[in-house]
Every structure is written in C-alpha cells, then in structure tokens.
Write an enzyme that holds these catalytic residues in place. Structure first.
Site, PDB file in Angstrom:
ATOM      1  N   ASP A   1       0.862  -1.183   0.174  1.00 49.08           N
ATOM      2  CA  ASP A   1      -0.201   0.113  -0.067  1.00 49.08           C
ATOM      3  C   ASP A   1       0.922   1.178  -0.137  1.00 49.08           C
ATOM      4  OD1 ASP A   1      -2.302   1.317   0.249  1.00 49.08           O
ATOM      5  OD2 ASP A   1      -2.790   0.741   2.028  1.00 49.08           O
TER       6      ASP A   1
ATOM      7  N   SER B   1      -5.449   7.352  -4.001  1.00 51.90           N
ATOM      8  CA  SER B   1      -6.620   6.327  -3.394  1.00 51.90           C
ATOM      9  C   SER B   1      -7.682   7.191  -2.387  1.00 51.90           C
ATOM     10  CB  SER B   1      -6.346   5.251  -3.086  1.00 51.90           C
ATOM     11  OG  SER B   1      -7.339   4.580  -2.532  1.00 51.90           O
TER      12      SER B   1
END
Lengths: 500, 500
Positions: free
Chosen positions: B266, B274
């Site tokens: 991530d 995001s």
C-alpha cells in the site's frame, strides 16, 4: 482442519495459461463453502507426494461438477496428475520470500539468501503473475546494485542444473540484443568448434525481438535437447546450439523472461543475471559478450554500454567467469534477414562463402570469434581475427556447422513464407536511417518469431543511394491476417526507413 | 484481414477471475490457426458496438467447440454478451499508455497526460494483471514526487463519476489504516450528520486489513448503493456510509486495490491518490484525515506521518480539497473487536453509551468529529470536541445512525460467529506490547473480512496487569478449517501479545 472435506476429483479441462498455475473449483463445492475461498485466492493443491500453489478461478457452470477440480495445463504437468485422481486442497501458508519482494519494492537492498529464496519459490511455481511482475519491476530501472546483481546471478545458477564438461576451457559468447538480424552466434560456434575449442552454446528464445538464436536455429535443426543429448553432441563435435530452457539451466530465467516479454522490458540487473547465470550453469569458463550500441539498439549510448561492460565483467568474475565485453556498432540491422527463417538463410550464405552473403554479418563473426580465440589463450593476441577468417573461408566452419546440426538430430533447409509484399522507395535519395525498433516491431507484427518464416528481407543498408521504386525490403508472413496487420503498421509509420 | 474467419460463437463457461479479462479459444479453431495466436497473447474481442482487451487462454479439450469462444465473467459482463451471440476477435493494437508505465519503471517522471491515459486504460480493462502489478510497483517506494501524486489523483477523479451535492460544505474523514479495530468513521458520520452537516461517506473494503469500514457497515446495513440511492439517503439524512466501489467514484482505485492486496503493499503515492480521489469524486470540500502512528501501525514514525501529512494536505489543495491531518496514537488496536461483526458491535456499544463501550474508540471519535466540526467553520475553534461529545451522549448520534441505516435499506443486529476459542495468558505480568500486524494477520487467518463474523474480541489492553489464565482474547471463525488455521499461526507466533 477437516481434511476429508478437502478432497476433490481431478478433471482435465485443457486450459493452457503458459506458466501460471491456475486451479478451477465450483463455487458451490463443499471445499469452497466450508473453507470460504474467494476467487484469486492462492491455495495449495496436493497429491500424496507432491504439491503446488495455484491461483483459484471459481467456476459457476457445468464444466465442473461440485466434487471435481480442474487445473491449468502447467499446474497439471507439475503435479503429474491423471484424470479422476484425488487432489487435496488447503489454505496457503504464507510465502515467506514475498516479504523480500516487498522490501525490494520499498528500495531495500537484498542479500544472497533473499534472492535465493525468491528464485527457489519462482522455480517451484509459487509466485502468481502479479508477484512475478512486481519482482521484475522492483528490480528494474537501476534498482539493483552490483552486489545484488551478483547475488541474483548466483541464486539463478543454483536454482537449476549445472553442467560440468571436464575441460579446462569452455568458451561461450552472447550478444545483448536489440539489433535485428544480428545472428552471429551459430557462426561463431562453428568457427570456434572447428578450431578445436569446446563451445556448448545454449541460447534463449526471443524476449522482445523478432527472433532469438534458438528460434533461428530451430529452423535448421533441433534445439530442444536434454542435458544428456547436449553432452553427447558436445563430446562428439566440440560445440552445439541449443535452447537453454529444457536443459533446466537457470530455470527461473525462463519464467521471468515470459513476464518481461509481456511488459516489453529487459532491465539491466535481470539482463546480466539472465545472461551470466545461463553461461555459468552451462559450465563456461571464458565468455565474450557483444554489446551493439546505436540510437535505436537496446543499448543507446557508449556511457550505458561501458556501465554494462563494467557490471558484466565484475559480476562475471564474482561467479567465476572470465568475461570480455566487445562494444560494436549498433546503428542498423545486421545481415539481410529479420526473422528466424530469413536469418537462417543469411547464416548459410556466410558459411558457404556465397557472393551474396551479407558482408557486415561476416565481419562481426570473425571479429567475435577472433576475440574468443584470443580470450581462450590458445591463439596469440592480435591473431584471432585472421585465424577465424581462415576457418570460415576454407569451408571448415561450414563442415563443422552441418556436423553439429546432424548431431542435434537433423539439418533442414529453410523455406520462405507463402505470403509476401514488396516495399519500394517512394523517393530517390540517400538512405539515412533505419529504425531498429520499428523494423523489429514490423517483423514481429508479421508473425516472427512464432511464425518462423515470417519477417523482413532487407535489400538496402545505411548510406545506400536509392532510386524511386527501388525495392527496399520484402515483408513475409505465414497468414494474410498477419501480413495485413504488419502492412497497417508500416502504412502508419513512415519513419521506419528514412531516405533524404 | 479476412474478417469473416474471425467470427466465433459465445459460450458461457462461468469462470470467475475477479477483474481480469480472459478469453478462451480452442487451439484448433480457425482463428487461432489462421492468425497464429499463442497463449497469453492479448487480443481484442468485439461485438457490434463494444469491445474489450483480454488475455488468451488456449483450450485443448471439449469444453469449447472449435467455432466457440468463452470469456471470464468479468469480460462477459463488460461486453454484455449473451449465449450464442457472435464475437469478433482481432490482433491487439499497441496499448500506447504502456510506454508510460515502462518510462515509470525506468524512474522517469510522468505528467498528467500520462497518468490520465494509464488510468483510462485501466478503467477500460485493457491492462492485464501483469501490467497492473508493474504499474503499482513502479509507483511504490517513494518513486512518485508530489506533482505526480497530484496528477495521478486528478486522473483518478476524472476517470469516473463525480458527485455534486449542491452544498457549500461537504465534510468527510478518512483513517490511514493499519490499526486493527479502529472503526471511528460510522460514529463520526452519525455525530456530524446529527449536528446538521452533510457527510456522504464512501469507504473502501479492506486492502490488507481484517476489516474496512465498508465491510463492517455491511454487517449492519446495505452498503452497495447506486449513485441515485446515495443521493436520496444523503438528501434525507445528511449522511451515509456506503462502499465507494459501485458508485463508480474513482473506479481505477477498485482495480488497483485488488492487485495491491495480492501484493500486500500500500504505497504512499497510490495511498494518497486512492484516498483523495475518492473524497474529491464524492464531492467533499472539507476532509479530516487520521494518521495513527505506532511501531506496528501502517505509519511507524512521526517523520513518516509528517511527510504523509504534508503530502496529503498539498495534494488535497491541488485538487480543491480543504484537508486537515490529525496524527494520533497507533500503538495498539482500538476498541475490543477486530473483524467486521465484532467491530460493528463496538460501534453500537459506543452509540448506546453502554457501560462496556470501549473508551478508547469513543475518545478518538469525539476528537475526530470535533476536528471536523471545527474545520467546517461551523463550530468555534476549541469547541469541537465538547459539541461532538454532547451529540453522542444525548443519544442524538445513535438516533441519526439508525435513521441512516434504515435509509440505506436495513438495520441488522450483528450476530457472533459459530466457532470460537479462548486464548488465555500463560503467565502473570504487565501487558507490554500488542503486535498490530500479527493480530491483524491472526484475524485475517480466522476468515475476516470475507467471513464477516470472524475475528478477534480483545479482553485486554496495553499496560493492563494480567493474571495467569486470564482471558486475553477470543478467536471467532465461521468454519473449523479457518479456526484451525488461525490457531496454528497463533501457536507459531508467541509475540502477538507480550506479557512481562
């Protein structure tokens, strides 16, 4: 865990996914329901004494019954499972080496142990395409230092078979691709073996080019030989030209190359590890590496070439190889043919000393064979080129070439493709530029290397004076569709060949 | 090209591959033979007015006839094709945006146009998993500068629907994960909406954690709403808690998140893009972002947190968002439950002001809701926390919470999982450390978030004095297999909870 409920019956679905292990199970099968699997989960599939890791695709149709399980062809082959045999599926224990891949993604240096675990898991088939792509990308773009490249190379050597020829000197050569038609390797093998040196040459298939040496040689002879068969050929003839894949030399390389091909990249670290691991595993001791440099070659500047030279020689030493890098002109395609069959034809012309043999190909061959003869210490410094030329022009190299082909199982004369189109000059002038990448792409769109006889036959070279309507090149294809597609690309790109 | 020969009849195979477009064709079908396709080639599959790009898997069994073609469920859904309808396949024109991905792999900076083309092609489904993984990896590990993160965020906003609430102020909050059980969002929505602000909250599902807000709220209400339904709920109640996926807000994010999950990474750039693309596309104007910092949280140091704070606020401004980052303690899980159902239970306890409600969760909620009330400018600086606390303790937030759930279609009370095991202290002492990552992994192995009621119910917190045999936590699972697997992990890791 209730092992009983995890038992399923294998059904052959016949789905070919290349290397990737995929397992197919019904969404309403007892295992999916009781274990709560979801699509794309990675699971372990086992038989009595073997197991693999595979990505789950969930089936919601009648191609499987709820108590059946399917596998991609690659997975079924690894498990050696037969119709109706029992398979056991279980949750996947964490793949520890993926933590190293993540560390590499976050720019950390990895050590030998880390690369070794990654490479072992790749060879086992434990990595999905997503994992493989991440590993390749994380290692690309100068993200590996020289120690890491050495460690990756060593790990790749250790991951497969390692040959031992029981010879003090075993020579090899390699060309860092990017130059269409540059098919010197089989010629160098023929010359050097004719001299009496040992050169058990293993080559890759094309990664991003219209032909690799293995693709080209497959036109003329068998290249898919077992380790035993290779040993036999080399013992008898002193040399061979085979595909390195089935010999299980550096098997991780064969997996990684397919992903690199899908990404259309070929990064420095992976490139060095790929080349040198194959050489070392093949038992070589002295290796000449040809780096063509040109605006549209794989290596575009002298600076890059010298860096690669330095890294190649350093990593070579660290794995026990005596490496000499030769930087050559990469400004245009070599020879006349681009594509396996057309390049095979060029090779035969040079061997037979035909009048229409491509001079540039011949010149490169005697240069490289000469360097190799000198590197081996058997020919005095400065005398390599002349020795190579004599072996070629005397016909001894041709004789050796045919002998090796026959030892590998056959010698087949190359045959041209059924479909062709001639591309002619639209203006008169001087041919100022050939875009290696675009002409390679054109050959690939025509079907090369999958369609062996597809590709391009060049009639012109750099700095030629060209008349309007003069034939520039002929496009060959094995299907109308491919010929059409290549032509479409050609019509949309008017800078493949530049005439001023 | 002979278009006639490229026509095949669609047959439903019912193969679910998640997002990936896969096309299945017989190796002996006329198209494969005449066009020379090979497995894993990417091809275009078209109907009269729609087309997709898909990876080819080659079939060598009777599940397809030579004149038939199959598609993965994702591909069939995108094409909206029905059984026996005609599909046309053709060679894939080069995907131009992949040249930008390659440039990024080689450490080049990309501009807005490049990110925009990449994101558009991703949303179209033109990228294989190999391409997606390479893009994510090339952007990870600090390889994007602040301008690139802004450009990627803008591209992701532009790639999907953008909501407009016709309100001057639309608030939102987000927590940068990594802290198990930290389910403040639905509580903040309830408080802020009870105050009268507009908070149309869209959340992701878990990426690498045992529960995302959308997973948790799905236990209590419907979270998969259309844009029209969301608009209706927000108009009526001032707030909502829905999954952002089906609303087609930043749709590229939903594709990328699945690959990140497979890689278990991530990265900063993707994380910011995001979060902020979802916020901006959802029409927010004022956003509070909670970054918990702790040794085993996602963000492990104040330095990293401050860098992320700076980047979040800068990128936020560049896309028109008023962003305030709050750095909080991330040294241990928040609340008692870890996993969707167990976290939903914590939420209800706080809303109902139950005596056994987790105090730490409540404290975080009034802090964050207070910051949001102040950021909106509606509540004076310094008075936010007290205002939030009053709304919670008066029961007004609970009332609003139930009203929103009902507006979203249902309110369902959470129910515990059928299988459980109690984990007790092996020694007496002080609880010195809870490993967030390992306890999260334990909850995931028990089945969370796919199995909603799976997870962990903690009975202890950091610095508690613990007696031998005292209950530390209860493991919940929906199947024996998952419970077994979690226990196996627990038994192999004795540093999940450290008592000294």
């Amino acid at each position: 865990m209730e092992q009983y409920s995890n038992i399923l019956k294998y059904k052959h679905l016949g789905i070919y996914t290349q290397n990737e292990n995929v397992v197919y199970m019904r969404e309403d099968c007892h295992v999916c329901i009781s274990e709560g699997f979801e699509a794309l989960t990675r699971i372990r599939v086992s038989m009595a004494n073997r197991s693999i890791i595979a990505s789950l695709n969930v089936i919601n149709s009648e191609i499987l019954l709820p108590n059946e399980i399917g596998l991609s062809d690659a997975a079924a082959k690894k498990l050696k499972v037969k119709e109706n045999e029992t398979l056991y599926v279980s949750h996947l224990e964490p793949i520890e080496s993926l933590s190293y891949v993540r560390a590499k993604i976050y720019n950390q240096k990895l050590n030998y142990n880390a690369y070794n675990q990654i490479v072992s898991d790749i060879v086992e088939g434990d990595y999905s395409n997503i994992h493989l792509s991440a590993f390749i990308t994380a290692c690309a773009g100068d993200r590996m230092d020289i120690n890491e490249i050495s460690d990756l190379t060593k790990a790749m050597i250790a991951s497969g078979q390692q040959l031992n020829w029981n010879k003090e000197i075993v020579v090899d050569k390699h060309c860092i691709g990017g130059l269409p038609g540059n098919r010197t390797t089989p010629l160098v093998v023929a010359i050097v073996a004719a001299y009496g040196l040992t050169m058990p040459k293993t080559s890759s298939r094309a990664i991003t080019s219209p032909a690799g040496t293995a693709d080209t040689m497959e036109v003329l002879t068998n290249v898919t030989l077992s380790a035993d068969e290779i040993e036999h050929v080399v013992k008898q003839e002193g040399g061979c030209f085979v595909w390195g894949g089935t010999a299980q030399l550096s098997p991780a390389d064969d997996v990684l190359i397919k992903i690199e091909k899908a990404l259309d990249i070929d990064s420095e670290g992976q490139l060095i590890a790929s080349v040198l691991s194959k050489k070392a595993a093949a038992g070589s001791t002295h290796v000449v590496i040809d780096i063509p440099v040109g605006e549209t070659a794989k290596v575009r500047s002298m600076e890059m070439a010298q860096k690669l030279q330095n890294h190649m020689e350093t990593v070579g030493n660290s794995v026990g190889l005596n490496v000499k890098v030769v930087i050559t002109d990469g400004s245009q395609p070599v020879g006349n043919g681009i594509g396996p069959t057309l390049e095979a034809m060029d090779i035969l012309k040079v061997l037979k000393n035909e009048e229409r043999a491509p001079i540039d190909l011949k010149e490169r061959v005697v240069l490289l064979a000469g360097e190799l003869l000198e590197l081996s210490g058997k020919v005095a410094s400065g005398a390599g080129r002349q020795t190579a030329l004599q072996l070629l022009e005397s016909g001894k190299a041709y004789e050796k070439f045919l002998a090796i082909c026959k030892a590998q199982g056959r010698f087949t004369r190359p045959v041209l493709a059924p479909y062709k189109t001639e591309i002619r000059a639209e203006t008169s002038g001087i041919l100022k530029r050939i875009d290696n990448r675009k002409i390679a792409k054109l050959a690939k769109l025509s079907g090369a290397p999958q369609s062996k006889s597809a590709g391009i036959l060049l009639n012109v070279h750099l700095n030629d004076s060209v008349e309007k309507d003069q034939l520039l090149y002929t496009l060959y294809a094995e299907s109308q569709g491919e010929l059409h597609y290549a032509l479409e690309y050609k019509n949309n790109h008017n800078d493949i060949i530049t005439i001023i």
